[in-house]
Design an enzyme around this catalytic site. Structure first.
Site, mmCIF file in Angstrom:
data_model
loop_
_atom_site.group_PDB
_atom_site.id
_atom_site.type_symbol
_atom_site.label_atom_id
_atom_site.label_comp_id
_atom_site.label_asym_id
_atom_site.label_seq_id
_atom_site.Cartn_x
_atom_site.Cartn_y
_atom_site.Cartn_z
ATOM 1 N N GLY A 55 -24.827 22.422 128.525
ATOM 2 C CA GLY A 55 -24.666 23.858 128.709
ATOM 3 C C GLY A 55 -23.383 24.341 128.074
ATOM 4 N N CYS A 66 -24.078 15.531 128.660
ATOM 5 C CA CYS A 66 -22.990 16.414 128.253
ATOM 6 C C CYS A 66 -22.460 17.183 129.468
ATOM 7 C CB CYS A 66 -23.460 17.347 127.134
ATOM 8 S SG CYS A 66 -22.096 18.126 126.213
ATOM 9 N N TYR A 67 -22.688 18.496 129.560
ATOM 10 C CA TYR A 67 -22.237 19.269 130.721
ATOM 11 C C TYR A 67 -22.815 18.676 132.008
ATOM 12 C CZ TYR A 67 -21.563 23.372 133.756
ATOM 13 O OH TYR A 67 -21.211 24.221 134.794
ATOM 14 N N HIS A 81 -25.613 13.707 123.074
ATOM 15 C CA HIS A 81 -26.968 14.257 123.216
ATOM 16 C C HIS A 81 -28.014 13.266 122.703
ATOM 17 C CE1 HIS A 81 -25.992 18.404 124.469
ATOM 18 N NE2 HIS A 81 -24.881 18.197 123.792
ATOM 19 N N GLU A 109 -31.144 13.525 123.119
ATOM 20 C CA GLU A 109 -32.410 14.217 122.860
ATOM 21 C C GLU A 109 -32.568 14.678 121.421
ATOM 22 O OE1 GLU A 109 -29.666 17.507 124.515
ATOM 23 O OE2 GLU A 109 -29.882 15.329 124.597
ATOM 24 N N ASP A 145 -49.936 28.576 115.626
ATOM 25 C CA ASP A 145 -49.695 29.036 116.989
ATOM 26 C C ASP A 145 -50.672 30.124 117.400
ATOM 27 O OD1 ASP A 145 -47.537 27.290 116.979
ATOM 28 O OD2 ASP A 145 -46.114 28.833 116.383
ATOM 29 N N LYS A 147 -44.221 22.683 118.979
ATOM 30 C CA LYS A 147 -45.101 22.816 117.817
ATOM 31 C C LYS A 147 -46.039 21.634 117.651
ATOM 32 C CE LYS A 147 -44.828 25.579 114.929
ATOM 33 N NZ LYS A 147 -45.542 26.861 114.679
#
Length: 517
Positions: free
Chosen positions: A56, A83-84, A170, A172, A229, A371
């Site tokens: 964050g 992280c945060y 991170h 991710e 989409d 996606k």
């Protein structure tokens, strides 16, 4: 569908919160985003196998900074702070967080001192992606350090008696090469999940939700762009309510070459979906005249888009719902996550731009999908491969691929250059290897050589942008064969009058975005 296994993600406003969810889902475990202050009892009652605390933009020592219920750490459920989220966990459990002497941003070498827990199977040194200014300067005796960087002594930690872990980097993002291994370690080794979720299993659930929302009589209008989409949304809603769906394709004058013809052939002729085509080219271009600010362009296009739909809907009896192909990255980049804490990266015309008194209720069945998940749904619905795997095209169209004012002349230049980029990419068998490819028109005059002398005919520069990504939340530029780039450049310079310079964009996301504006 109610999956048996799930991971809860407490969202502290990170740009990557939905990306964390995507990484969990790709391991066949369902994930859901919750507000950071969700009570521990509520989290426990949902039957989660693990909890992830996201990153964050705040500092844990700031007044009003988002915090989690301390009871989260008393549940006995494994927790991973990122992280945060790591800083919150360490401070809550007796540590201290301060502003660091050095801000770490980008790829950093991580030295793994204890390859245990979430760092199991990692080598002694690896590369990770950092994005932080604060650091954990002290941990309680209950914690031990697992890894460190040159500027961060507690780059990864674990609690000695509780299943609580933290990483300052991170895992991710794709820029952390072994990040997926770290997340797999947490999901399977720490949380004990087995993997019981598949995105295609939710199709019937989405169809039933659409039927329940729309009811037995109302009609739905869908903004169709020709991309995957909106195409998948149309297919889902058509399966749910049949011909009570009417698709509307707005030609806003900002489209690629032959886009209108392709949409008509695909959705009206092939799928048999009721389709109306609206020619609003002059309306959009008049509204954009003289506008150069990217956010203002997006707002104008969003406003005109809405007004065109309102006008067209008056002729459709019983139309109460507007369907849109909004997906997760659209939501997070517009600052409309579950907590509203994320910073706005760019406005999407189909997220947050709709006025409160639109007159329609929104139907957004893909809002919680990425996606690549949307593509899987499209394949399961039997959509054609060339539609399912078509590269994304922004809602504001070519307006956000032209730096500066949008004019008919500049649009024609960009259409010609963009067509060449896609033709050469397809001819070299690179189209499916690239997640997104396009040209950008930049009004930069440059000197060139024509014949035996200098030429000043080049009033525009074309930038070629090719990226590879699985989720469009992070991306990297494509290391494509130089011969392909050379073919693009030669054709653009020779065939597009007014362009005598072509460049290749080699920036990644982050820090850049995929689109230029």
């Amino acid at each position: 569908m109610k999956p048996r296994e799930r991971i809860a993600i407490l969202d502290f406003g990170s740009q990557y919160s939905q990306l964390i969810a995507r990484r969990v889902r790709e391991n066949h475990v369902y994930s859901e985003l919750l507000a950071p202050d969700t009570p521990a009892a509520q989290v426990s009652d949902s039957g989660v196998q693990g909890i992830i605390l996201s990153g964050g933009p705040a500092s844990v020592y700031d007044t009003g900074a988002p915090r989690c219920d301390p009871g989260i750490f008393e549940l006995g459920v494994p927790v991973l702070g990122i992280c945060y989220g790591m800083q919150i966990a360490c401070e809550t459990l007796g540590g201290q967080v301060d502003a660091g002497d050095t801000r770490e941003y980008g790829r950093v070498r991580l030295r793994v001192t204890r390859p245990e827990g979430v760092l199991r199977h990692l080598p002694p040194e690896t590369s990770v992606w950092m994005s932080h200014g604060d650091v954990v300067t002290r941990v309680s005796e209950a914690f031990e350090s697992l890894a460190q960087t040159r500027a961060c002594p507690f780059a990864a930690v674990r609690h000695r008696s509780r299943p609580v872990f933290g990483v300052q980097f991170h895992p991710e993002v794709t820029h952390t090469p072994l990040g997926r291994q770290i997340i797999r370690n947490f999901i399977y080794d720490i949380c004990g999940c087995t993997g019981d979720w598949q995105v295609t299993n939710v199709i019937e659930g989405m169809v039933n939700d659409i039927r329940a929302q729309v009811g037995p009589d109302a009609r739905v209008i869908c903004g169709l762009s020709g991309g995957v989409d909106s195409g998948v949304v149309a297919a889902l809603i058509h399966r749910a309510i049949g011909d009570r769906l009417t698709c509307i394709f707005v030609n806003n004058g900002l489209l690629r070459r032959n886009e209108e013809r392709l949409v008509e052939a695909t959705f009206r002729d092939h799928f048999g979906i009721p389709l109306r085509v609206v020619d609003a080219c002059k309306r959009f271009l008049d509204a954009l005249a003289g506008v150069t600010d990217p956010q203002e362009k997006r707002k104008i296009i969003g406003r005109e888009f809405i007004e065109v739909f309102q006008h067209e809907a008056r002729s459709i009896a019983g139309a109460r719902f507007l369907a849109q192909g909004t997906i997760y990255p659209d939501v997070i980049e517009s600052g409309h996550g579950p907590t509203g804490n994320a910073a706005v990266i760019k406005s999407h015309h189909n997220v947050g731009a709709l006025p409160e008194k639109l007159g329609f209720e929104l139907v957004e069945p893909l809002r919680m999908l990425f996606k690549d998940e949307v593509r899987l749904v499209g394949e399961a619905l039997g959509m054609a491969e060339d539609i399912v795997w078509r590269h994304p095209f922004p809602g504001p169209g070519l307006a956000v691929r032209i730096s500066g004012e949008v004019t008919p002349q500049r649009l024609e230049l960009l259409r010609a250059a963009d067509e060449i980029v896609l033709e050469e990419l397809t001819a070299a068998d690179w189209y499916r290897k690239v997640a997104q490819a396009f040209a950008v028109l930049v009004p930069v005059a440059s000197v060139g050589v024509m014949g035996d002398g200098r030429s000043f005919e080049g009033q525009h520069m074309v930038v070629v942008r090719l990226v590879e990504t699985a989720d469009f939340m992070t991306a990297d530029w494509v290391r494509i064969d130089y011969d392909v780039l050379a073919a693009m450049s030669n054709r653009i310079i020779n065939e597009v009058a007014g362009v005598n310079r072509v460049t290749y964009d080699i920036s990644s996301k982050p820090p850049a975005t995929i689109e230029w504006e």
